[in-house]
Enzyme design. Sequence first.
Site: not given
Length: 334
Positions: A143, A173, A199, A223, A246
């Site tokens: 990532k 991301d 992301e 996210d 998360k």
Amino acid sequence: MRIDPFSLSLSTPLETAAGTIDERRGFLVRLDIDGTPGLGEATPLPGWTESLDDCEAALRDVADPEAALDSGRLDGTPAARHGVSLAALDARARAADVPLYRYLGADSRIERVPVNATVGDDDAKATAEAAADAVAEGYPAVKLKVGSRSLSEDIDRLEAVRQRCPDIELRADANGAWDRETAERALSAFADLDVAFVEQPLPADDLSGHAALSGGTVGIALDEGLHEHGIDAVLEAGATDVVVCKPMALGGIDRAADVARRALDEGLDVVVTTTIDGAVARAAAVHLAAALPRVRACGLATRSLLVEDIRENVAPIRSGAAVVPQGKGNIPPS
Ligand SMILES: [Mg+2]
């Protein structure tokens, strides 16, 4: 219930939307259910959970842990709820004589959970080097942080990685950095580089923007957007292809498992990610990922971001996968 504060230094300060973080402070939570000990961890993260003070106050207010969980009294303090619910789950899994991931629903032995390497915001050459190192270490996915440089620089960085590592799963991301037009240009350029998903291309509040981008050649992962809107609104809007879970921000392993299973039921993909937690919460996140019927490579390789730890690392990263602990409960309680 007993709570013990801890503080862990980060090896490199972490830049976040809520400011620079150079340490992770939190609480170990110990309780007993019918004579079986349980250990949990509450490690608040600014911008994602309550503050450290509010977390401590919520924990100190708990007289009966199970009643506190049942009543929903900890719902406004996700890190505190994570600590208490993990301690309770740990005790129950220990009493049931199974590892936590089996208690959470896995019906067979799972040895490893694939994880991604995260590569920082360096220039193209250094980014490609770091990605090549990750491939050599066995990581199945890399990532890249994007969005703080110009889009053309980011495209160059991804191109350099793709040239150097033709077979790796590539992700980016953007942490909400782009506007809709930039995001559209990014996604079409990234499609040629076989990027799996981006992301949070747009700011967290732009659910309809993400809905317009999702379902394409390059997937969308949410996210910050999941954190802001919750899973119901995200699913309702069709705003994503991948859900980033998360546990610390979602209020516990049990809550994160619910979110993940709802996403999987809708045919979406799931990534389980720590919030740079200590060994207790990291192991629990590994158990959660192992308990799910399917996950993409997860964001669980975060031990190296800490200088020291609160416990022995029972879920180390080996060859691009987290080793799933096979002892009773989450991790040994003492
Ligand atoms: Mg993210």
